[in-house]
Design a protein around this motif. Structure first.
Motif, PDB file in Angstrom:
ATOM      1  N   ALA A 180      50.840  34.755  54.737  1.00 33.90           N
ATOM      2  CA  ALA A 180      49.795  35.140  53.787  1.00 33.90           C
ATOM      3  C   ALA A 180      50.408  35.605  52.466  1.00 33.90           C
ATOM      4  CB  ALA A 180      48.918  36.238  54.387  1.00 33.90           C
ATOM      5  N   VAL A 181      51.501  36.368  52.545  1.00 33.39           N
ATOM      6  CA  VAL A 181      52.174  36.799  51.320  1.00 33.39           C
ATOM      7  C   VAL A 181      52.750  35.590  50.584  1.00 33.39           C
ATOM      8  CG1 VAL A 181      54.096  38.133  50.363  1.00 33.39           C
ATOM      9  CG2 VAL A 181      52.706  39.095  52.214  1.00 33.39           C
ATOM     10  N   ARG A 182      53.404  34.702  51.316  1.00 38.14           N
ATOM     11  CA  ARG A 182      54.054  33.552  50.695  1.00 38.14           C
ATOM     12  C   ARG A 182      53.045  32.582  50.073  1.00 38.14           C
ATOM     13  NH1 ARG A 182      57.349  35.966  49.644  1.00 38.14           N
ATOM     14  NH2 ARG A 182      59.325  36.415  50.684  1.00 38.14           N
TER      15      ARG A 182
ATOM     16  N   MET B 280      40.280  48.901  51.951  1.00 40.10           N
ATOM     17  CA  MET B 280      40.406  48.606  50.525  1.00 40.10           C
ATOM     18  C   MET B 280      40.038  47.157  50.219  1.00 40.10           C
ATOM     19  SD  MET B 280      43.768  49.064  48.087  1.00 40.10           S
ATOM     20  CE  MET B 280      43.745  50.848  48.043  1.00 40.10           C
ATOM     21  N   ALA B 281      40.260  46.260  51.167  1.00 44.48           N
ATOM     22  CA  ALA B 281      39.944  44.843  50.951  1.00 44.48           C
ATOM     23  C   ALA B 281      38.450  44.600  50.845  1.00 44.48           C
ATOM     24  CB  ALA B 281      40.538  44.002  52.076  1.00 44.48           C
ATOM     25  N   SER B 282      37.625  45.590  51.233  1.00 45.94           N
ATOM     26  CA  SER B 282      36.164  45.467  51.136  1.00 45.94           C
ATOM     27  C   SER B 282      35.596  46.271  49.979  1.00 45.94           C
ATOM     28  CB  SER B 282      35.508  45.925  52.450  1.00 45.94           C
ATOM     29  OG  SER B 282      35.950  45.164  53.545  1.00 45.94           O
ATOM     30  N   ASP B 283      36.476  46.828  49.164  1.00 41.19           N
ATOM     31  CA  ASP B 283      36.031  47.598  48.006  1.00 41.19           C
ATOM     32  C   ASP B 283      35.204  46.707  47.067  1.00 41.19           C
ATOM     33  OD1 ASP B 283      36.477  49.255  45.375  1.00 41.19           O
ATOM     34  OD2 ASP B 283      37.354  50.479  46.984  1.00 41.19           O
ATOM     35  N   PRO B 284      34.099  47.160  46.498  1.00 38.50           N
ATOM     36  CA  PRO B 284      33.649  48.554  46.402  1.00 38.50           C
ATOM     37  C   PRO B 284      32.686  49.013  47.486  1.00 38.50           C
ATOM     38  CG  PRO B 284      32.327  47.200  44.957  1.00 38.50           C
ATOM     39  CD  PRO B 284      33.333  46.266  45.598  1.00 38.50           C
ATOM     40  N   THR B 285      32.418  48.163  48.487  1.00 39.61           N
ATOM     41  CA  THR B 285      31.464  48.556  49.534  1.00 39.61           C
ATOM     42  C   THR B 285      32.112  48.398  50.906  1.00 39.61           C
ATOM     43  OG1 THR B 285      30.557  46.295  49.499  1.00 39.61           O
ATOM     44  CG2 THR B 285      29.415  47.978  48.188  1.00 39.61           C
TER      45      THR B 285
ATOM     46  N   ILE C 135      46.090  41.625  53.980  1.00 39.56           N
ATOM     47  CA  ILE C 135      47.343  41.293  53.292  1.00 39.56           C
ATOM     48  C   ILE C 135      47.114  40.170  52.284  1.00 39.56           C
ATOM     49  CG2 ILE C 135      49.671  40.404  53.611  1.00 39.56           C
ATOM     50  CD1 ILE C 135      49.285  43.312  54.525  1.00 39.56           C
ATOM     51  N   ASP C 136      46.348  39.176  52.683  1.00 37.31           N
ATOM     52  CA  ASP C 136      46.041  38.059  51.795  1.00 37.31           C
ATOM     53  C   ASP C 136      45.321  38.563  50.534  1.00 37.31           C
ATOM     54  OD1 ASP C 136      45.618  34.791  51.937  1.00 37.31           O
ATOM     55  OD2 ASP C 136      44.000  35.819  50.870  1.00 37.31           O
TER      56      ASP C 136
END
Length: 509
Positions: A368-370, A254-259, A326-327
């Protein structure tokens, strides 16, 4: 100038202040508040058993990635085997089939495949020898490791395997398997190029469905699924039936969406965007759950393993790639009031996913979340398999807003196979209570039963029996200091569908 507030405004200010103060100590903002969530399984990360019809249109769908095949020569009467599990010749001398006699498919298209063996090599032609002997030596599949499976239309368990040189495999002897048989066949027991095929296992995850449909059809199929399987009315239903949150499984691609990289399909990110819009409209919180990590953290179809291999966490690059996911997700949704928590990974499996790798990743993922949110909880899943339920405490106890996720099913273990209705209920009240108490402390991470279900191994149970079983779990898991999440909202198997359980009066919240 005096500033006047209404009672409702003052109450809201107090809640916000309470949240800020209590969160700084890692505890629940409101001691009475617990997440009561449902998982949106089978939506953005495919699991075929949840919605089998998603696979119906795949051509030659018996042969998807990860399908485990065994081949018994009709002339020799024994199974093909990658000697020593791989790295040397392929023989036909085993009277029974196990790991070395099982070949996992990598699908190229609906007719061509690679065969992966126990030690992860691929079978192919011996290009360094006479060019016709069959070996399992290559770690990377090439044209010489590409085969076609030809089935007998009158008996689909009878097959021939066509090699890249145009000839068919044959078992000349128990010790010699070659690709030099040519011509047609009557499929009789006298043909050394005929094998009895057994399908020993299947996988139906995101990799299988997208690679199965292929690059032309998969985008159409998946985007239709994402836009119709979970819709705004589902969020309205969830909010109207006593739930306050959703846990949404997502995949690393999903982090590489849309490709995204092949065979994955772009569009799932837009669906997640919609989920945040609907959650905001109906006052629901969202837990983003990285259900499928690059390389697969457990080898299961629900983590999008291609062939059952588990390769997550083996290198620093892989861990950093996962942290980047996550980032990306946290940065995208950090400003949404609906973002309640980010779960760094779902069900890493020991010993393949080591505690060292898990801790290293969890610390980097937490950071990364913080970087983007000071208020989102950070959920860390306990490992499956051999592990200490408190093994994450040394790390998590020092991290503000950390949560430990455990999954409790009265399934998937032989101890439940012969349990009665009452024994299952007693197990929840006694054993599950003790397990939850073991990881619940006053100054450690919060506890989250991130998956549970009112399903069991009991045959012929009544509606009242299941109501009692569900009630017991709700009571016990309601003590988790972060909350719980039912698996899942929708499922063709009724008890696994919270929607069905609520509509049919089995569960009332």
């Amino acid at each position: 100038m005096a500033i006047l507030f209404s009672t409702k405004q003052l109450f809201s200010i107090c809640i916000i202040l309470s949240f800020m103060l209590s969160f700084s100590y890692g505890r629940s903002p409101n001691p009475a508040f617990r997440i009561k969530a449902v998982n949106l399984g089978g939506w953005l990360v495919t699991e075929g058993w949840i919605k089998p019809s998603l696979f119906d249109g795949i051509p030659n769908k018996d042969f998807l990635d990860g399908t485990q095949l065994q081949f018994k020569s009709v002339t020799v009467g024994k199974y093909l085997c990658a000697e020593n599990g791989g790295g040397t010749i392929v023989v036909a001398n085993r009277t029974s089939a196990s790991g070395w006699e099982t070949f996992k498919l990598w699908r190229i298209n609906e007719t061509n495949f690679h065969f992966r063996v126990f030690n992860k090599q691929f079978i192919g032609l011996d290009t360094n020898g006479n060019g016709i002997d069959i070996v399992a030596e290559s770690n990377t599949p090439r044209s010489s490791e590409t085969f076609e499976i030809v089935r007998n239309s009158n008996d689909l368990s009878r097959v021939r395997i066509k090699a890249p040189n145009g000839f068919f495999l044959q078992a000349k002897t128990e010790e010699l398997v070659t690709a030099d048989y040519e011509g047609a066949t009557s499929w009789g027991d006298d043909d050394p190029s005929v094998f009895e095929m057994t399908i020993a296992g299947r996988m139906q995850g995101e990799f299988q469905v997208t690679n199965g449909y292929g690059p032309q059809k998969a985008p159409q199929v998946m985007r239709k699924h994402w836009s119709t399987y979970i819709v705004e009315d589902d969020f309205k239903f969830i909010a109207g039936n006593g739930l306050n949150a959703v846990r949404i499984p997502v995949g690393w691609w999903m982090a590489s969406d849309p490709t995204p990289p092949a065979p994955y399909v772009g569009g799932s990110l837009r669906a997640l965007d919609n989920a945040f819009t609907w959650a905001g409209k109906y006052g629901l919180k969202i837990i983003i759950d990285l259900h499928a990590a690059p390389g697969s953290q457990n080898g299961f179809e629900h983590s999008s393993s291609r062939d059952g291999s588990q390769e997550w966490g083996l290198t620093d690059d892989n861990i950093q790639q996962t942290v980047a996911v996550i980032d990306f997700l946290t940065a995208r949704y950090a400003r949404s009031p609906s973002l309640y928590a980010v779960e760094l990974i779902n069900e890493p499996l020991s010993p393949g996913a080591s505690l060292k790798s898990a801790n290293k990743y969890y610390k980097a993922g937490y950071d990364a979340v913080r970087k983007h949110s000071s208020t989102a909880y950070v959920v860390m899943s306990n490992r499956l398999g051999p592990m200490d339920p408190r093994e994450l405490f040394p790390l998590a106890s020092g991290l503000r807003g950390s949560v430990i996720d455990v999954h409790y099913y009265n399934l998937f273990s032989d101890i439940f196979n012969s349990m009665t209705v009452q024994q299952n209920i007693d197990f929840v009240y006694t054993n599950r209570s003790a397990q939850l108490n073991q990881i619940t402390t006053s100054n450690g991470p919060l506890t989250f039963v991130g998956e549970w279900v009112a399903e069991w191994q009991v045959s012929g149970a009544s509606k009242e029996d299941l109501q009692r079983f569900a009630k017991a779990q709700l009571e016990v898991y309601g003590r988790a200091t972060f909350g719980w999440a039912y698996w899942t909202l929708k499922n063709v198997n009724n008890h696994w569908s919270l929607e069905w359980m609520i509509k049919n009066g089995y569960i009332k919240l």
